[in-house]
Motif scaffolding. Sequence first.
Motif, PDB file in Angstrom:
ATOM      1  N   ASN A 180      67.816  73.946  15.016  1.00 27.04           N
ATOM      2  CA  ASN A 180      68.951  73.028  15.026  1.00 27.04           C
ATOM      3  C   ASN A 180      68.546  71.637  15.505  1.00 27.04           C
ATOM      4  OD1 ASN A 180      70.661  75.864  16.216  1.00 27.04           O
ATOM      5  ND2 ASN A 180      71.008  74.987  14.195  1.00 27.04           N
ATOM      6  N   PHE A 181      67.585  71.599  16.409  1.00 29.40           N
ATOM      7  CA  PHE A 181      67.081  70.308  16.887  1.00 29.40           C
ATOM      8  C   PHE A 181      66.450  69.528  15.735  1.00 29.40           C
ATOM      9  CE2 PHE A 181      63.211  68.053  18.295  1.00 29.40           C
ATOM     10  CZ  PHE A 181      63.811  67.005  19.001  1.00 29.40           C
ATOM     11  N   PHE A 182      65.603  70.198  14.956  1.00 25.56           N
ATOM     12  CA  PHE A 182      64.929  69.519  13.853  1.00 25.56           C
ATOM     13  C   PHE A 182      65.897  69.126  12.739  1.00 25.56           C
ATOM     14  CE2 PHE A 182      61.302  72.038  15.635  1.00 25.56           C
ATOM     15  CZ  PHE A 182      60.585  70.939  16.102  1.00 25.56           C
ATOM     16  N   ASN A 183      67.034  69.839  12.644  1.00 20.48           N
ATOM     17  CA  ASN A 183      68.044  69.491  11.646  1.00 20.48           C
ATOM     18  C   ASN A 183      69.145  68.611  12.226  1.00 20.48           C
ATOM     19  OD1 ASN A 183      66.809  70.805   9.571  1.00 20.48           O
ATOM     20  ND2 ASN A 183      68.430  72.300   9.230  1.00 20.48           N
ATOM     21  N   ASN A 184      68.962  68.207  13.491  1.00 17.93           N
ATOM     22  CA  ASN A 184      69.946  67.351  14.171  1.00 17.93           C
ATOM     23  C   ASN A 184      71.328  67.998  14.187  1.00 17.93           C
ATOM     24  OD1 ASN A 184      70.705  65.025  15.597  1.00 17.93           O
ATOM     25  ND2 ASN A 184      71.394  63.994  13.738  1.00 17.93           N
ATOM     26  N   GLU A 185      71.369  69.269  14.588  1.00 16.69           N
ATOM     27  CA  GLU A 185      72.614  70.029  14.636  1.00 16.69           C
ATOM     28  C   GLU A 185      72.921  70.448  16.077  1.00 16.69           C
ATOM     29  OE1 GLU A 185      72.238  72.404  10.385  1.00 16.69           O
ATOM     30  OE2 GLU A 185      71.203  73.186  12.159  1.00 16.69           O
TER      31      GLU A 185
END
Length: 218
Positions: free
Chosen positions: A126-131
Motif C-alpha cells: 500500500n505504501f508503494f501504491n500510495n494507499e
Amino acid sequence: MTFNLYGLVLGIAILASFQASLWLAKERKIDIKVIEGLFWWVVAGGIVGARAYHVIDKWQEIYSLNPQSAFYIWNGGLAIWGAIIGGVTALFLGVRVARVKIHRNDLLDVVFFGLPLGQAIGRWGNFFNNEIVGRNGEPLFLYESVLNLVLFAVIWGLRKRLTGKIAGFYLVGYGLIRVVLETYRQSGDQWLVNGVSAATIFSVAAGIGGAFLLRKKS
C-alpha cells in the motif's frame, strides 16, 4: 515500477505467511504435504475474495465504467476481510475435494498463525501504491503493519496456550485493530453501508465470532 513493487511485496507477504504456517505445522507434527497441498487453495480463494470485496465496493465509482480493470490487481485494491472470507471458504472446499483428514482446529491454527505476519509485510504494498493514508495524512498502512506484527508476536508467544484457539485470537485481535484504525481513514477510502464503514461491520462481526471460538471447547 508500481506493478513490480506491489507484486513483489505481495509475493513476499504470501511466502512469509506460508513459511510461518509450515513452521507451526512442523512443531505440531502435522503432515506438511497436507498443508502444502491446501496452500494454493487458500491463496487463490484469498485473492479472489480480496478483489471481489474491493470491486463490489468501488463498482459504481470505477469498475462499472471500465469492467476489465477489475482484473488489474497490480493497481492495488485487495481487501483483507474479503481475502479471509475467500481464503477460508476455499480452504474447506480444498479439504473436501482432496478428502484431507485433519482436525479443523489444527488446520485453522496453522492457517491463521502466519496470516498477521503476511499482513504486516503486505501493507507495505500500500505504501508503494500510495494507499491507506489517514484523514490527516497519518500513515495508516504503517500503523497497521506494526500492529499486525505485534499481533503475530503475541500469537507466536502464546501459541502453545492457544492450541485450537489461534483463529479466534486473531479475529478478536485484528478486528480490534481495524475498528480503531477505521476511525482515521478518509471517507473516500471506505465502503459505507448506511453511513457505517463495511470494514468496521466485518471487524465487529469477526471479533464476536473470534470471542465465540475462544470460548468454545476444542
